[in-house]
Scaffold this active site. Structure first.
Site, PDB file in Angstrom:
ATOM      1  N   HIS A 101      -6.700 -32.557  16.502  1.00 21.38           N
ATOM      2  CA  HIS A 101      -6.723 -32.504  15.243  1.00 21.38           C
ATOM      3  C   HIS A 101      -6.236 -34.014  14.533  1.00 21.38           C
ATOM      4  CE1 HIS A 101      -6.566 -28.267  14.802  1.00 21.38           C
ATOM      5  NE2 HIS A 101      -5.200 -28.129  15.709  1.00 21.38           N
ATOM      6  N   LYS A 264      -7.656 -12.889   9.779  1.00 22.30           N
ATOM      7  CA  LYS A 264      -8.848 -12.321   9.082  1.00 22.30           C
ATOM      8  C   LYS A 264     -10.103 -12.726   9.408  1.00 22.30           C
ATOM      9  CE  LYS A 264      -6.694  -9.997   5.180  1.00 22.30           C
ATOM     10  NZ  LYS A 264      -6.486 -10.153   3.718  1.00 22.30           N
TER      11      LYS A 264
HETATM   12  P1  A3P Z   1      -7.465 -16.820   8.589  1.00 28.38           P
HETATM   13  O1  A3P Z   1      -5.971 -17.032   8.780  1.00 28.38           O
HETATM   14  O2  A3P Z   1      -7.971 -17.046   7.397  1.00 28.38           O
HETATM   15  O3  A3P Z   1      -8.094 -15.209   9.220  1.00 28.38           O
HETATM   16  P2  A3P Z   1      -7.819 -22.536  13.441  1.00 28.38           P
HETATM   17  O4  A3P Z   1      -8.672 -21.988  14.532  1.00 28.38           O
HETATM   18  O5  A3P Z   1      -8.242 -23.819  12.935  1.00 28.38           O
HETATM   19  O6  A3P Z   1      -6.274 -22.138  13.983  1.00 28.38           O
HETATM   20  O7  A3P Z   1      -8.043 -21.421  12.151  1.00 28.38           O
HETATM   21  C1  A3P Z   1      -7.579 -20.046  12.310  1.00 28.38           C
HETATM   22  C2  A3P Z   1      -8.590 -19.309  11.341  1.00 28.38           C
HETATM   23  O8  A3P Z   1      -9.711 -19.066  11.996  1.00 28.38           O
HETATM   24  C3  A3P Z   1      -7.902 -18.135  10.843  1.00 28.38           C
HETATM   25  O9  A3P Z   1      -8.135 -17.661   9.693  1.00 28.38           O
HETATM   26  C4  A3P Z   1      -8.569 -17.152  11.978  1.00 28.38           C
HETATM   27  O10 A3P Z   1      -8.571 -15.928  11.575  1.00 28.38           O
HETATM   28  C5  A3P Z   1     -10.051 -17.734  11.882  1.00 28.38           C
HETATM   29  N1  A3P Z   1     -10.745 -17.654  13.100  1.00 28.38           N
HETATM   30  C6  A3P Z   1     -10.407 -17.299  14.644  1.00 28.38           C
HETATM   31  N2  A3P Z   1     -11.437 -17.036  15.146  1.00 28.38           N
HETATM   32  C7  A3P Z   1     -12.430 -16.901  14.316  1.00 28.38           C
HETATM   33  C8  A3P Z   1     -13.757 -16.548  14.543  1.00 28.38           C
HETATM   34  N3  A3P Z   1     -14.289 -16.235  15.837  1.00 28.38           N
HETATM   35  N4  A3P Z   1     -14.765 -16.599  13.488  1.00 28.38           N
HETATM   36  C9  A3P Z   1     -14.233 -16.887  12.367  1.00 28.38           C
HETATM   37  N5  A3P Z   1     -12.907 -17.024  12.007  1.00 28.38           N
HETATM   38  C10 A3P Z   1     -12.252 -17.226  13.072  1.00 28.38           C
END
Ligand code: A3P
Length: 303
Positions: A101, A264
């Protein structure tokens, strides 16, 4: 306190990750074919890690035996400022992928000089903030659980986010750092948006594979390999896997339930949480910060 943030080179970091970053800046030596997967937290990191891992390992495993089915994406891809830095950059995995990050301007010079490829994913700031808030609310910081919950107060967190005070924030500077670098070196930095990846997943998975130097052959396309990878890494599939549903991610600054990474998985969920005024405020800041950069987000507050 492990949830306190410290400003370093213009960005906010927790102590644990800052220690890792400083160590990486001094000692990290990338390997020739390393590919850096970078993001502002909650922008689609887990998804990008899963897709990239599935792409680079597709000739080693059948889709039905891919490690992603039994190992969390974050455990398939090492992180620069936590796993790697805190283990003296010891690689116990044989993939070229490294997650981070760290803002572009703070990346170790060795990475910039090595000309390693970098893939950056960003997301509409309104959804990023809403996702971040849920995530922090679920997180329990090692040793300081109760104050972490207090900090998760929605309006307070919103104010801080707008002021740029969030992990790896300011959000806008993070995104702009990679955006500008990608304009200067498009062959080295692929800049993606979560919303585009959602709308045209097949197209972008092919693009990611080509960019990484792992293009799909015609034979693989005939065998619907791209679609299989998309399905393997879909939110629906990953979130239902036992390995992502239960247990915690260990060895990091905070203990996080693995299912907190799968909430979500939609674009536009901010509408269920932000008041029209909050949404307009974030849009206005975004408009002002990204003005004349050429970067825009389509999930406007009027949608
Ligand atoms: P939401 O909280 O809006 O659902 P990161 O991976 O950078 O931590 O981001 C997490 C976000 O990506 C979360 O969003 C999560 O639900 C979503 N996410 C995780 N896996 C995913 C996937 N395979 N496809 C789409 N979104 C995904």
């Amino acid at each position: 306190k492990s949830d306190e943030v410290y400003q370093y080179q213009g960005f906010w970091h927790t102590f644990f990750y800052l220690e890792g970053l400083l160590s990486a800046q001094q000692h990290f030596k990338p390997q020739t074919n390393d590919i850096i997967l970078s993001s502002f937290p909650k922008s689609g990191t887990t998804w990008l890690k899963a897709l990239s891992f599935a792409i680079v390992t597709r000739s080693s495993f059948d889709i039905s035996a891919n490690p992603l089915l039994t190992t969390m994406p974050h455990e398939c891809v090492l992180s620069l400022e936590s796993d790697l830095a805190h283990n003296s950059f010891h690689r116990n995995q044989d993939t070229p992928l490294i997650g981070t990050h760290v803002p572009y301007t703070s990346l170790p010079k060795s990475i910039i000089d090595s000309r390693c490829k970098i893939i950056y994913i960003c997301r509409d700031p309104k959804d990023t903030f809403v996702s971040l808030w849920h995530f922090l609310y679920n997180a329990s910081f090692k040793g300081v659980d109760s104050s972490a919950k207090e900090d998760a107060d929605f309006e307070k967190a919103f104010e801080l986010f707008c002021d740029g005070v969030s992990y790896y924030g300011p959000y806008w500077n993070h995104v702009l750092g990679y955006w500008k670098a990608s304009l200067e070196s498009p062959e080295r930095i692929l800049f993606l948006k979560y919303e585009d990846l959602k709308n045209e997943t097949l197209f972008y998975v092919k693009k990611i594979a080509e960019f990484m130097g792992y293009p799909f052959s015609l034979e693989e396309e005939d065998k619907r390999m791209v679609q299989k990878i998309v399905d393997l890494c879909s939110f629906q599939n990953l979130s239902r896997l036992e390995v992502n549903k239960s247990g915690q991610l260990h060895g990091r600054a905070y203990l996080i339930e693995k299912n907190a990474f799968f909430r979500k998985g939609e674009a536009g969920d901010w509408k269920n949480y932000l008041t029209p005024m909050m949404a307009a405020r974030l849009d206005q800041i975004t408009e002002q910060k990204l003005r004349s950069s050429g970067l825009t987000f389509n999930v406007g507050s009027k949608v």
